[in-house]
Design a protein around this motif. Structure first.
Motif, PDB file in Angstrom:
ATOM      1  N   ILE A   1      21.876 -11.551  42.368  1.00 35.03           N
ATOM      2  CA  ILE A   1      20.459 -11.717  42.017  1.00 35.03           C
ATOM      3  C   ILE A   1      19.635 -10.582  42.629  1.00 35.03           C
ATOM      4  O   ILE A   1      18.770  -9.995  41.979  1.00 35.03           O
ATOM      5  CB  ILE A   1      19.938 -13.091  42.491  1.00 35.03           C
ATOM      6  N   LYS A   2      19.920 -10.273  43.895  1.00 30.49           N
ATOM      7  CA  LYS A   2      19.225  -9.171  44.554  1.00 30.49           C
ATOM      8  C   LYS A   2      19.556  -7.835  43.880  1.00 30.49           C
ATOM      9  O   LYS A   2      18.685  -6.972  43.725  1.00 30.49           O
ATOM     10  CB  LYS A   2      19.627  -9.107  46.037  1.00 30.49           C
ATOM     11  N   THR A   3      20.811  -7.672  43.481  1.00 28.91           N
ATOM     12  CA  THR A   3      21.240  -6.438  42.824  1.00 28.91           C
ATOM     13  C   THR A   3      20.508  -6.248  41.503  1.00 28.91           C
ATOM     14  O   THR A   3      20.080  -5.138  41.176  1.00 28.91           O
ATOM     15  CB  THR A   3      22.763  -6.463  42.588  1.00 28.91           C
ATOM     16  N   ALA A   4      20.346  -7.325  40.754  1.00 30.70           N
ATOM     17  CA  ALA A   4      19.619  -7.243  39.482  1.00 30.70           C
ATOM     18  C   ALA A   4      18.193  -6.754  39.711  1.00 30.70           C
ATOM     19  O   ALA A   4      17.672  -5.910  38.969  1.00 30.70           O
ATOM     20  CB  ALA A   4      19.611  -8.611  38.798  1.00 30.70           C
ATOM     21  N   GLY A   5      17.560  -7.241  40.766  1.00 26.15           N
ATOM     22  CA  GLY A   5      16.200  -6.836  41.075  1.00 26.15           C
ATOM     23  C   GLY A   5      16.096  -5.378  41.473  1.00 26.15           C
ATOM     24  O   GLY A   5      15.166  -4.667  41.062  1.00 26.15           O
ATOM     25  N   ILE A   6      17.071  -4.919  42.251  1.00 28.29           N
ATOM     26  CA  ILE A   6      17.029  -3.532  42.720  1.00 28.29           C
ATOM     27  C   ILE A   6      17.334  -2.564  41.576  1.00 28.29           C
ATOM     28  O   ILE A   6      16.783  -1.461  41.511  1.00 28.29           O
ATOM     29  CB  ILE A   6      17.996  -3.328  43.916  1.00 28.29           C
ATOM     30  N   LEU A   7      18.199  -2.968  40.640  1.00 26.65           N
ATOM     31  CA  LEU A   7      18.471  -2.130  39.469  1.00 26.65           C
ATOM     32  C   LEU A   7      17.231  -2.018  38.590  1.00 26.65           C
ATOM     33  O   LEU A   7      16.892  -0.932  38.104  1.00 26.65           O
ATOM     34  CB  LEU A   7      19.639  -2.701  38.664  1.00 26.65           C
ATOM     35  N   GLU A   8      16.552  -3.137  38.404  1.00 28.63           N
ATOM     36  CA  GLU A   8      15.329  -3.123  37.609  1.00 28.63           C
ATOM     37  C   GLU A   8      14.276  -2.216  38.248  1.00 28.63           C
ATOM     38  O   GLU A   8      13.531  -1.516  37.563  1.00 28.63           O
ATOM     39  CB  GLU A   8      14.792  -4.551  37.477  1.00 28.63           C
ATOM     40  N   MET A   9      14.237  -2.207  39.579  1.00 27.36           N
ATOM     41  CA  MET A   9      13.271  -1.390  40.320  1.00 27.36           C
ATOM     42  C   MET A   9      13.457   0.097  40.031  1.00 27.36           C
ATOM     43  O   MET A   9      12.479   0.861  39.983  1.00 27.36           O
ATOM     44  CB  MET A   9      13.430  -1.649  41.818  1.00 27.36           C
ATOM     45  N   VAL A  10      14.716   0.531  39.824  1.00 29.04           N
ATOM     46  CA  VAL A  10      14.970   1.955  39.570  1.00 29.04           C
ATOM     47  C   VAL A  10      15.103   2.264  38.082  1.00 29.04           C
ATOM     48  O   VAL A  10      15.519   3.365  37.708  1.00 29.04           O
ATOM     49  CB  VAL A  10      16.236   2.441  40.334  1.00 29.04           C
ATOM     50  N   GLY A  11      14.751   1.315  37.229  1.00 30.53           N
ATOM     51  CA  GLY A  11      14.712   1.570  35.799  1.00 30.53           C
ATOM     52  C   GLY A  11      16.026   1.405  35.068  1.00 30.53           C
ATOM     53  O   GLY A  11      16.230   2.006  34.005  1.00 30.53           O
ATOM     54  N   ILE A  12      16.933   0.575  35.604  1.00 40.43           N
ATOM     55  CA  ILE A  12      18.208   0.291  34.928  1.00 40.43           C
ATOM     56  C   ILE A  12      18.232  -1.183  34.520  1.00 40.43           C
ATOM     57  O   ILE A  12      17.941  -2.061  35.341  1.00 40.43           O
ATOM     58  CB  ILE A  12      19.412   0.606  35.837  1.00 40.43           C
ATOM     59  N   ASP A  13      18.575  -1.446  33.274  1.00 45.18           N
ATOM     60  CA  ASP A  13      18.650  -2.817  32.777  1.00 45.18           C
ATOM     61  C   ASP A  13      19.698  -3.595  33.579  1.00 45.18           C
ATOM     62  O   ASP A  13      20.871  -3.197  33.618  1.00 45.18           O
ATOM     63  CB  ASP A  13      19.040  -2.793  31.295  1.00 45.18           C
ATOM     64  N   PRO A  14      19.315  -4.695  34.236  1.00 42.08           N
ATOM     65  CA  PRO A  14      20.279  -5.486  35.018  1.00 42.08           C
ATOM     66  C   PRO A  14      21.472  -5.970  34.197  1.00 42.08           C
ATOM     67  O   PRO A  14      22.528  -6.274  34.766  1.00 42.08           O
ATOM     68  CB  PRO A  14      19.448  -6.668  35.521  1.00 42.08           C
ATOM     69  N   CYS A  15      21.316  -6.037  32.875  1.00 39.49           N
ATOM     70  CA  CYS A  15      22.436  -6.449  32.022  1.00 39.49           C
ATOM     71  C   CYS A  15      23.608  -5.472  32.114  1.00 39.49           C
ATOM     72  O   CYS A  15      24.739  -5.817  31.730  1.00 39.49           O
ATOM     73  CB  CYS A  15      21.982  -6.565  30.561  1.00 39.49           C
ATOM     74  N   ARG A  16      23.371  -4.286  32.647  1.00 37.89           N
ATOM     75  CA  ARG A  16      24.421  -3.275  32.739  1.00 37.89           C
ATOM     76  C   ARG A  16      25.169  -3.317  34.071  1.00 37.89           C
ATOM     77  O   ARG A  16      26.021  -2.465  34.325  1.00 37.89           O
ATOM     78  CB  ARG A  16      23.829  -1.878  32.524  1.00 37.89           C
ATOM     79  N   MET A  17      24.868  -4.302  34.901  1.00 33.83           N
ATOM     80  CA  MET A  17      25.474  -4.309  36.230  1.00 33.83           C
ATOM     81  C   MET A  17      26.989  -4.515  36.214  1.00 33.83           C
ATOM     82  O   MET A  17      27.666  -4.226  37.195  1.00 33.83           O
ATOM     83  CB  MET A  17      24.796  -5.340  37.140  1.00 33.83           C
ATOM     84  N   ARG A  18      27.545  -4.995  35.112  1.00 37.24           N
ATOM     85  CA  ARG A  18      29.005  -5.161  34.999  1.00 37.24           C
ATOM     86  C   ARG A  18      29.691  -3.888  34.522  1.00 37.24           C
ATOM     87  O   ARG A  18      30.919  -3.836  34.439  1.00 37.24           O
ATOM     88  CB  ARG A  18      29.326  -6.286  34.011  1.00 37.24           C
ATOM     89  N   GLU A  19      28.899  -2.864  34.211  1.00 33.12           N
ATOM     90  CA  GLU A  19      29.483  -1.617  33.713  1.00 33.12           C
ATOM     91  C   GLU A  19      29.946  -0.736  34.875  1.00 33.12           C
ATOM     92  O   GLU A  19      29.555  -0.939  36.025  1.00 33.12           O
ATOM     93  CB  GLU A  19      28.472  -0.878  32.830  1.00 33.12           C
ATOM     94  N   PHE A  20      30.771   0.269  34.535  1.00 29.56           N
ATOM     95  CA  PHE A  20      31.377   1.136  35.540  1.00 29.56           C
ATOM     96  C   PHE A  20      30.681   2.499  35.549  1.00 29.56           C
ATOM     97  O   PHE A  20      30.018   2.875  34.575  1.00 29.56           O
ATOM     98  CB  PHE A  20      32.872   1.287  35.255  1.00 29.56           C
ATOM     99  N   PRO A  21      30.830   3.246  36.642  1.00 30.03           N
ATOM    100  CA  PRO A  21      30.108   4.513  36.770  1.00 30.03           C
ATOM    101  C   PRO A  21      30.276   5.465  35.592  1.00 30.03           C
ATOM    102  O   PRO A  21      29.317   6.144  35.203  1.00 30.03           O
ATOM    103  CB  PRO A  21      30.691   5.109  38.054  1.00 30.03           C
TER     104      PRO A  21
END
Length: 317
Positions: free
Chosen positions: A128-148
């Motif tokens: 949940i915290k990771t989703a928020g921090i990704l959104e803060m830097v302009g990345i859709d949290p839905c992409r958090m399961r993706e790889f570099p």
């Protein structure tokens, strides 16, 4: 108020049969809510300084001096204590995010690991915290399961910023955060970093060879040459009236200043010249420059410059 104070820091390491003097007697103070830039040519010791502050140097490195944070010398702390500080109180954004990010873990797992380690969060809460921090830097949290490998260079840099900013550390070290990025992406990364650091009242050490980036972001600039800080001043002063001969030619090498090259080559950090390390390339060189090593002298404007021109040096030829 002072946040971090570096005193007489020396960093040496062995490379084959050579001893490389990467940092030589560095003195630097970082104030609260300040962005200070460390600029200089490639190989001058900028990145080593950032890693030394984080105590992330290889085992064959010899370090002396002090790095004082909140009254404690980081160089004297145990590894367990340092792990508690790294990432939470002092964080680093490493250059080359493609190499820094682990290719076999999703970006969400890599960021949430920070929360799980420092705050002992459950995996669910960390996500949940990771989703928020990704959104803060302009990345859709839905992409958090993706790889570099599924992200562009600019997006990978945003992921590194997210990891570095996860706990809003008091001090963020950003090592060449715009290196290799196209102009539009570079501008967006500069704006993002500047906004996040300023809005959270953080301090930042920005390590860069890009003077345009330093001009847009920094309050003060420390110029490094051959492992030493050779000039330190507010950004407006150093750009308007550079004191050290090296800073002067460095600024003249900018495209908007005519793109004039600097004569000669940077000295080897394993066998630097005697006296002033810049003297073989300096148009103002005096006999004293070849024989004695200059300290940092204060100019009439309060700038610190490592040059005998500011200590009444006289040509003895």
């Amino acid at each position: 108020m002072s946040l971090l104070k570096i005193e007489r820091l020396r960093v040496l390491f062995r490379s084959g049969n050579r001893i490389v003097k990467a940092n030589n007697s560095i003195d630097l103070e970082v104030m609260e809510n300040e962005i200070i830039g460390i600029i200089g040519e490639t190989g001058c010791g900028k990145s080593i300084l950032g890693r030394a502050i984080m105590t992330l140097l290889s085992e064959n490195t010899e370090v002396s001096g002090k790095i004082i944070y909140k009254g404690e010398d980081l160089l004297s702390l145990s590894e367990n204590k340092l792990r508690d500080i790294r990432g939470k109180n002092i964080s680093i954004i490493l250059q080359n995010p493609s190499a820094a990010l682990n290719p076999v873990f999703s970006i969400g797992d890599q960021i949430s690991e920070v929360f799980q380690y420092h705050d002992k969060m459950s995996k669910q809460n960390a996500e949940i915290k990771t989703a928020g921090i990704l959104e803060m830097v302009g990345i859709d949290p839905c992409r958090m399961r993706e790889f570099p490998h599924q992200f562009s260079g600019g997006m990978k840099q945003r992921i590194m910023i997210a990891m570095g900013m996860a706990f809003s550390p008091e001090l963020l070290i950003a090592d060449e955060p715009t290196k290799g990025l196209d102009p539009d992406t570079k501008k967006s990364i500069i704006n993002l970093l500047n906004r996040l650091v300023r809005s959270r009242n953080m301090s930042m050490i920005l390590i860069t060879h890009d003077l345009d980036v330093a001009e847009k972001m920094c309050d003060r600039i420390a110029v490094m040459y051959a492992g030493e800080i050779i000039e330190l001043a507010p950004v407006c002063d150093i750009l308007a009236e550079p004191g050290h001969p090296y800073t002067q030619v460095l600024l003249r090498s900018l495209p908007k200043k005519g793109l004039r090259s600097i004569s000669g080559e940077s000295p080897s950090l394993s066998s630097p010249p005697s006296g002033c390390r810049f003297h073989p390339r300096c148009e103002y060189v005096m006999d004293i420059c070849k024989q004695e090593h200059p300290e940092l002298f204060f100019t009439d404007t309060g700038t610190e410059v490592r040059c005998f021109l500011y200590n009444g040096g006289q040509d003895q030829s």
